[in-house]
Design an enzyme around this catalytic site. Sequence first.
Site, PDB file in Angstrom:
ATOM      1  N   ARG A  46       0.846  -1.212   0.000  1.00 22.87           N
ATOM      2  CA  ARG A  46       0.000   0.000   0.000  1.00 22.87           C
ATOM      3  C   ARG A  46       0.870   1.246   0.000  1.00 22.87           C
ATOM      4  NH1 ARG A  46      -1.622   2.186   4.552  1.00 22.87           N
ATOM      5  NH2 ARG A  46      -2.151   0.235   5.582  1.00 22.87           N
ATOM      6  N   TYR A  98     -14.912  17.303 -16.316  1.00 27.51           N
ATOM      7  CA  TYR A  98     -15.334  15.900 -16.386  1.00 27.51           C
ATOM      8  C   TYR A  98     -16.493  15.654 -15.406  1.00 27.51           C
ATOM      9  CZ  TYR A  98     -14.907  10.811 -15.998  1.00 27.51           C
ATOM     10  OH  TYR A  98     -15.154   9.468 -15.985  1.00 27.51           O
ATOM     11  N   ASP A 170      -5.993  18.766 -14.675  1.00 22.14           N
ATOM     12  CA  ASP A 170      -6.309  17.414 -15.135  1.00 22.14           C
ATOM     13  C   ASP A 170      -5.864  17.349 -16.596  1.00 22.14           C
ATOM     14  OD1 ASP A 170      -7.481  15.132 -16.200  1.00 22.14           O
ATOM     15  OD2 ASP A 170      -9.278  15.286 -14.960  1.00 22.14           O
ATOM     16  N   LYS A 195      -6.851   6.420 -19.740  1.00 25.52           N
ATOM     17  CA  LYS A 195      -7.040   6.966 -21.074  1.00 25.52           C
ATOM     18  C   LYS A 195      -5.739   6.849 -21.878  1.00 25.52           C
ATOM     19  CE  LYS A 195     -10.907   7.734 -19.014  1.00 25.52           C
ATOM     20  NZ  LYS A 195     -11.273   8.992 -18.402  1.00 25.52           N
TER      21      LYS A 195
HETATM   22  C1  LIG Z   1     -11.862   9.411 -17.199  1.00 28.36           C
HETATM   23  C2  LIG Z   1     -11.519  10.740 -16.632  1.00 28.36           C
HETATM   24  C3  LIG Z   1     -11.411  10.920 -15.246  1.00 28.36           C
HETATM   25  C4  LIG Z   1     -11.706   9.815 -14.259  1.00 28.36           C
HETATM   26  O1  LIG Z   1     -10.830   8.763 -14.367  1.00 28.36           O
HETATM   27  P1  LIG Z   1     -11.181   7.238 -13.990  1.00 28.36           P
HETATM   28  O2  LIG Z   1      -9.945   6.521 -14.344  1.00 28.36           O
HETATM   29  O3  LIG Z   1     -12.385   6.843 -14.779  1.00 28.36           O
HETATM   30  O4  LIG Z   1     -11.487   7.217 -12.518  1.00 28.36           O
HETATM   31  C5  LIG Z   1     -11.051  12.181 -14.798  1.00 28.36           C
HETATM   32  N1  LIG Z   1     -10.823  13.202 -15.651  1.00 28.36           N
HETATM   33  C6  LIG Z   1     -10.929  13.067 -16.972  1.00 28.36           C
HETATM   34  C7  LIG Z   1     -10.667  14.239 -17.865  1.00 28.36           C
HETATM   35  C8  LIG Z   1     -11.282  11.837 -17.509  1.00 28.36           C
HETATM   36  O5  LIG Z   1     -11.409  11.710 -18.843  1.00 28.36           O
END
Ligand SMILES: *Cc1c(COP(=O)(O)O)cnc(C)c1O
Length: 379
Positions: A46, A98, A170, A195
Site C-alpha cells: 500500500r 469531467y 487534469d 485513457k
Molecule cells: C476518465 C476521466 C477521469 C476519471 O478517471 P477514472 O480513471 O475513470 O477514474 C477524470 N478526468 C478526466 C478528464 C477523464 O477523462
Amino acid sequence: MQFETRCVHVGVDKDSAYLSATTPIYPSSTFRWDDLNSNRGFDYTRSGNPTRKALEENLAALEGGIDCRATCTGMSAIAATMHMFQPGDHVIAGHDIYGGTYRLFDAVFRKMGIDFSFVRMGDPENVRRAMTPATKCVWIETPSNPLLNIVDIKAICDVARAGGAISIADNTFLSPYLQRPFEQGCDIVVHSTTKYLNGHSDVVGGCVITRHKEHAERISYLVNALGLACSPFDAWLVLRGVKTLGPRMEAHQRGAMAVANFLNSHANVEHVYYPGLADHPQHELAKRQQRGFGAMLSFDLKGGRPAVEKVLAKLKMFQLAESLGGVESLIEYPDTMSHASMNEAARREAGITAKTLRVSVGIEHPDDLIADLAQALAD
Ligand SMILES: *Cc1c(COP(=O)(O)O)cnc(C)c1O
C-alpha cells in the site's frame, strides 16, 4: 533524453537479480527487512511497491515533475488532491469539467465543508472575480469534456498564484506528449491513466504528479493513508502502455484531424468541436499551449436525438462506449452516458445538447474511420 526515449526507459530498470529488459511485476504485499534497522526500500505494498515505483518515476519524468503517486483510478487521484484542503477552503473549477469530477466536488467534498465555484474558465477574468480570501485551489481541465473548450493554463495559474491559491490541472485529454501544464506554471497535474497513458482500454488507473517538495510529501502521505495506490499488475500495464505514447498520439491525431475535416464538411452535421479546426474559437490558444490538437472531438447532428439513434445504429467500427484514449475508436452520447452524473440543467449550462455526440478517435487508418462515418451519416 527526449520525450519518446523517457517513455521507454525512465524507471523501468528494477531487476538487479536477473537484469530483465522490462520491469518485473512484484505482487508481494510485504517485503522482508534485513534487520530491525534496514530494508531494501519497500515494506508494504500500500505504501510502496517496485513495479508501481517504476511507473511513478516514468510518469514524473514525462510531465517534468519531481514526484508521482500512481492511484487505482483517475477519480482516486483527484480525491487525493482534494484531501489536501479543509472545511472552509474554497476551490474554483470550470463549469464544463469531467462529469465524475463535478460529482465528486459538488456532491461529496461540498458535504465535507469545501466550497466550490464553477465558472466559465475560457475568460480568466471570471476566475479572478470568483477568487476569495478562502480560495486555496483553482482546478483546470483543458481541453474540456465533451466540447473541447480550451483554458489558458498560464493565465489561470497566474490568477491563482496572485490570489494565494495553487493550481491543479487534469491533463488526461492530451497526455504529457501534447501538453505539459508545469511548463505553464501549474503546481500539480493529475491524470486518469485509464485513457491515453495506458492507451489500450484494459486498465483503470490514475496518478498525481507534483513539482514542489511539500506537495509531494502531502500527496504521498494521503495516498498511503487513504489507501488509494494502484495494484502492481495495473501499474505494469500502464508502464507497458506508456512506452508507445508518442507514436500512438501521432496516430490518434492523424485520424482525429481527418475525421474532424470530414464531419465539418458533411451536410448532416451541424457543428464540429475540435481545436484543430481553424474556426474553433480558441484555435490559436490551442496552437500556442499544446503540441498538437489531440484526438477527442464532438459534433452536433442535424435532427436531434432521432438522428443520433439512427447514426449510432449504423456505425460498425466506432464502438458505442464511454471512455477514451484507447487504440480503438469509440463514440458516445454525453447526454445519457459520460455526463449523466450532471443534472440536466448543468449539462445544458455546459453546452451539452440532445444532439451532441463525442468521439475518441483511435489509431485505425483514417480512411476506414471516414468510410464508417460516411455510411452511417448517409441519408
Ligand atoms: C476518465 C476521466 C477521469 C476519471 O478517471 P477514472 O480513471 O475513470 O477514474 C477524470 N478526468 C478526466 C478528464 C477523464 O477523462
